[in-house]
Design a protein around this motif. Structure first.
Motif, short mmCIF file in Angstrom:
data_model
loop_
_atom_site.label_atom_id
_atom_site.label_comp_id
_atom_site.label_asym_id
_atom_site.label_seq_id
_atom_site.Cartn_x
_atom_site.Cartn_y
_atom_site.Cartn_z
N GLU A 11 -7.48 -2.50 -4.14
CA GLU A 11 -7.55 -3.20 -2.86
C GLU A 11 -8.88 -3.94 -2.71
O GLU A 11 -8.90 -5.10 -2.29
CB GLU A 11 -7.38 -2.22 -1.69
CG GLU A 11 -7.39 -2.95 -0.36
CD GLU A 11 -7.44 -2.04 0.84
OE1 GLU A 11 -6.88 -2.43 1.86
OE2 GLU A 11 -8.07 -0.96 0.76
N SER B 191 -10.82 -5.01 -5.11
CA SER B 191 -10.81 -6.13 -6.06
C SER B 191 -10.02 -7.30 -5.51
O SER B 191 -10.44 -8.46 -5.64
CB SER B 191 -10.22 -5.68 -7.40
OG SER B 191 -10.98 -4.65 -7.96
N THR C 49 0.84 -1.20 0.00
CA THR C 49 0.00 0.00 0.00
C THR C 49 0.87 1.25 0.00
O THR C 49 2.05 1.19 0.34
CB THR C 49 -0.94 0.04 1.22
OG1 THR C 49 -0.16 0.11 2.41
CG2 THR C 49 -1.85 -1.18 1.25
N LYS C 50 0.26 2.38 -0.36
CA LYS C 50 0.99 3.64 -0.38
C LYS C 50 1.47 4.04 1.01
O LYS C 50 2.50 4.68 1.15
CB LYS C 50 0.13 4.74 -0.98
CG LYS C 50 -0.10 4.58 -2.47
CD LYS C 50 -0.93 5.70 -3.04
CE LYS C 50 -1.11 5.49 -4.53
NZ LYS C 50 -1.90 6.56 -5.15
N ILE D 143 -0.56 0.57 -4.10
CA ILE D 143 -2.00 0.33 -3.92
C ILE D 143 -2.57 1.32 -2.90
O ILE D 143 -2.05 1.45 -1.79
CB ILE D 143 -2.26 -1.11 -3.46
CG1 ILE D 143 -1.78 -2.08 -4.53
CG2 ILE D 143 -3.74 -1.32 -3.14
CD1 ILE D 143 -1.86 -3.54 -4.13
N LYS D 144 -3.65 1.99 -3.29
CA LYS D 144 -4.32 2.95 -2.40
C LYS D 144 -5.22 2.19 -1.44
O LYS D 144 -6.05 1.37 -1.87
CB LYS D 144 -5.14 3.95 -3.21
CG LYS D 144 -5.87 4.95 -2.36
CD LYS D 144 -6.72 5.87 -3.22
CE LYS D 144 -7.52 6.78 -2.31
NZ LYS D 144 -8.66 7.37 -2.97
N THR D 145 -5.08 2.44 -0.15
CA THR D 145 -5.93 1.81 0.86
C THR D 145 -7.37 2.24 0.63
O THR D 145 -7.68 3.42 0.57
CB THR D 145 -5.48 2.20 2.28
OG1 THR D 145 -4.11 1.84 2.44
CG2 THR D 145 -6.31 1.51 3.33
N GLY D 146 -8.27 1.26 0.47
CA GLY D 146 -9.67 1.55 0.21
C GLY D 146 -9.98 1.81 -1.25
O GLY D 146 -11.12 2.11 -1.60
N GLY D 147 -8.98 1.69 -2.11
CA GLY D 147 -9.17 1.95 -3.54
C GLY D 147 -9.71 0.73 -4.28
O GLY D 147 -9.95 -0.33 -3.71
N LYS D 148 -9.90 0.91 -5.59
CA LYS D 148 -10.47 -0.16 -6.42
C LYS D 148 -9.61 -1.41 -6.46
O LYS D 148 -10.12 -2.53 -6.44
CB LYS D 148 -10.70 0.35 -7.84
CG LYS D 148 -11.80 1.38 -7.93
CD LYS D 148 -11.97 1.87 -9.35
CE LYS D 148 -13.03 2.96 -9.40
NZ LYS D 148 -13.19 3.51 -10.75
#
Length: 90
Positions: free
Chosen positions: A70, A72, A45-46, A63-68
């Motif tokens: 993650e 997926s 994650t970032k 990877i953005k926490t809470g993003g698409k």
């Protein structure tokens, strides 16, 4: 402690696993696998993690926490888990 501080480090993982090996050896391997995979995925994650706390050097990813991505990955692994449970039960 700060989120992703001591508790999100391999230092903590090894300490807790060692204690479990001494007092609850039956669950120690499962704990080690689950917790280490959690730390490994958090390192992508970032925000990242400081893997060898108290050393502050961070391991970060894209990877953005809470993003698409993650979400997926979460859905994918939940489906894999359900398939494995289904195969084990039936």
């Amino acid at each position: 402690t700060k989120h992703r501080g001591l508790i999100h480090s391999f230092t903590f993982l090894f300490l807790v696993t060692f204690i479990l090996v001494l007092f609850l050896p039956v669950i120690s391997f499962g704990f080690f696998l689950g917790y280490s995979s959690h730390l490994l995925t958090d390192s992508f994650t970032k925000e990242g993690i400081a893997p060898f706390y108290p050393w502050r050097k961070k391991s970060k990813g894209f990877i953005k926490t809470g993003g698409k991505i993650e979400i997926s990955l979460l859905v994918f692994f939940v489906i894999v888990d359900l398939v494995l449970i289904f195969l084990r039960v039936f």
